[in-house]
Design a protein around this motif. Sequence first.
Motif, mmCIF file in Angstrom:
data_model
loop_
_atom_site.group_PDB
_atom_site.id
_atom_site.type_symbol
_atom_site.label_atom_id
_atom_site.label_comp_id
_atom_site.label_asym_id
_atom_site.label_seq_id
_atom_site.Cartn_x
_atom_site.Cartn_y
_atom_site.Cartn_z
ATOM 1 N N THR A 1 0.458 -1.410 -0.298
ATOM 2 C CA THR A 1 0.448 0.191 0.286
ATOM 3 C C THR A 1 0.610 1.362 0.136
ATOM 4 N N GLY A 2 0.597 2.008 -1.245
ATOM 5 C CA GLY A 2 1.263 3.241 -0.960
ATOM 6 C C GLY A 2 1.060 4.776 -0.294
ATOM 7 N N GLY A 3 1.444 5.411 -0.114
ATOM 8 C CA GLY A 3 0.891 6.935 0.318
ATOM 9 C C GLY A 3 1.422 8.263 0.309
ATOM 10 N N VAL A 4 0.999 8.994 -0.158
ATOM 11 C CA VAL A 4 1.706 10.011 -0.676
ATOM 12 C C VAL A 4 1.499 11.373 0.387
ATOM 13 N N ASP A 5 2.488 12.448 0.355
ATOM 14 C CA ASP A 5 2.437 13.599 1.342
ATOM 15 C C ASP A 5 2.503 14.724 0.160
ATOM 16 N N THR A 6 1.393 15.459 -0.487
ATOM 17 C CA THR A 6 1.247 16.352 -1.620
ATOM 18 C C THR A 6 2.062 17.614 -1.094
ATOM 19 N N ALA B 1 6.387 10.373 -1.132
ATOM 20 C CA ALA B 1 5.497 8.683 -1.566
ATOM 21 C C ALA B 1 6.733 7.587 -0.644
ATOM 22 N N ALA B 2 5.610 7.096 0.300
ATOM 23 C CA ALA B 2 6.273 5.742 0.964
ATOM 24 C C ALA B 2 5.199 4.671 0.715
ATOM 25 N N VAL B 3 5.667 3.309 1.334
ATOM 26 C CA VAL B 3 5.302 2.568 0.676
ATOM 27 C C VAL B 3 5.465 1.242 2.281
ATOM 28 N N ILE B 4 4.209 0.399 2.302
ATOM 29 C CA ILE B 4 4.050 -0.453 3.590
ATOM 30 C C ILE B 4 3.714 -1.723 2.880
ATOM 31 N N LEU C 1 0.755 -3.069 -5.855
ATOM 32 C CA LEU C 1 0.083 -2.132 -5.781
ATOM 33 C C LEU C 1 -1.081 -2.364 -5.695
ATOM 34 N N GLU C 2 -1.368 -2.005 -4.036
ATOM 35 C CA GLU C 2 -3.288 -2.767 -4.323
ATOM 36 C C GLU C 2 -3.886 -1.180 -4.322
ATOM 37 N N ARG C 3 -3.692 0.141 -3.020
ATOM 38 C CA ARG C 3 -4.092 0.870 -3.042
ATOM 39 C C ARG C 3 -3.343 1.980 -2.825
ATOM 40 N N VAL C 4 -3.812 3.761 -3.078
ATOM 41 C CA VAL C 4 -2.652 4.743 -2.715
ATOM 42 C C VAL C 4 -3.535 5.237 -2.425
ATOM 43 N N ALA D 1 -0.715 7.897 5.096
ATOM 44 C CA ALA D 1 -1.151 8.014 4.504
ATOM 45 C C ALA D 1 -1.723 6.887 3.836
ATOM 46 N N ALA D 2 -0.470 6.158 4.408
ATOM 47 C CA ALA D 2 -0.661 4.685 3.886
ATOM 48 C C ALA D 2 -1.415 4.251 5.266
#
Length: 357
Positions: free
Chosen positions: A12-17, A24-27, A59-62, A110-111
């Motif tokens: 799962t990804g997370g993005v601080d815009t 971006a980060a990924v877990i 990658l399932e979701r962001v 976010a992730a």
Amino acid sequence: MTSMTRIGGPVTGGVDTHGQTHHAAVIDSVGRQLGDREFPTTPAGYRELTGWLRGHGELERVGVEGTGAYGAALARHLHTQAIRVVEVDRPDRKARRAHGKSDPLDAYAAARAALSGAATGVPKQRDGQVEAIRALRVARRSAVKARTQAMNQLRALLLTGPAGLREQLRHLSPTVLVTTCAALRPGSDLVDPEQAVKTALRRLARRHRQLSEEIADADADLRVLVTAAAPDLLALQGVGIDVAGQLLTTAGDNADRLRCESSFAHLCGVAPIPASSGRTHRHRLNRGGDRAANHALHTVVLCRLRYDPRTRLYVERRTRQGLSKTEIIRCLKRYIAREIYAALPTNPHANDLGLAA
């Protein structure tokens, strides 16, 4: 930038815009941090970000912060890549006091919110007719504000101007005042305050007239777009081009992201919020939601109170039951939100709510 050994499997990804860069980060599926990295906010940067996330596994979701602002273009890019995007609210102040604030921390947060289900919102796609309507409404709204400002400045300048000029113009209607001031012929000696005031009045009046033409052009464009996008919405009593344009903008191009009519009511701030405690069972006013959409629903209510016999009968009945006018209007907003939701384009639940497709 930090990175760990690739684990594979679902991630799962997370993005601080931000304006110039996204972090971006990924877990992995149990929340372990796999890495984070910064990317530029360019088409090439979006492609690089997507490839980097996919390089860690399936990658399932962001989860993306600010999909309506800094993250809008990234969310649109991810949608074209068939990647599920989850709209993530920014961490509250209490969480930031406890855990600190940095771009990597926010990206990982976010992730985690997307993975845990704490964030489930589907962002607007911003790639269809409704996005075109929104863009035109932005320009129209600013023109309306500027025109109002020009008229206020014109009247204020007239109020403090020379007595003779003030007596000549103060009783004119706004339309006649603008026409008269636009036709003023001041002298060339601007040292004379009266000539300077005439010059300023003429400039303000011509600005007002130019803005009126701009607003009329925007109205004509919006009439075509809104009529094509939502004819069922315009068929409802009290819903005109401006109201329909705002409600479409609030729902977005993908109105099916709203799971039910109560979701749309909450989005518009017309769904009462439970506030019960112990033996006390009550609801309180919802002060959240899109206030522009709430105002649009209020406009529909006022129109129906004046012209719709059914609405007037409803008001009489609820008044006999002891409700105040303010409470009745709140109830009407909730009912009208249900009608509006059923008439929204791309709404898969329209037939279930009694609206023919």
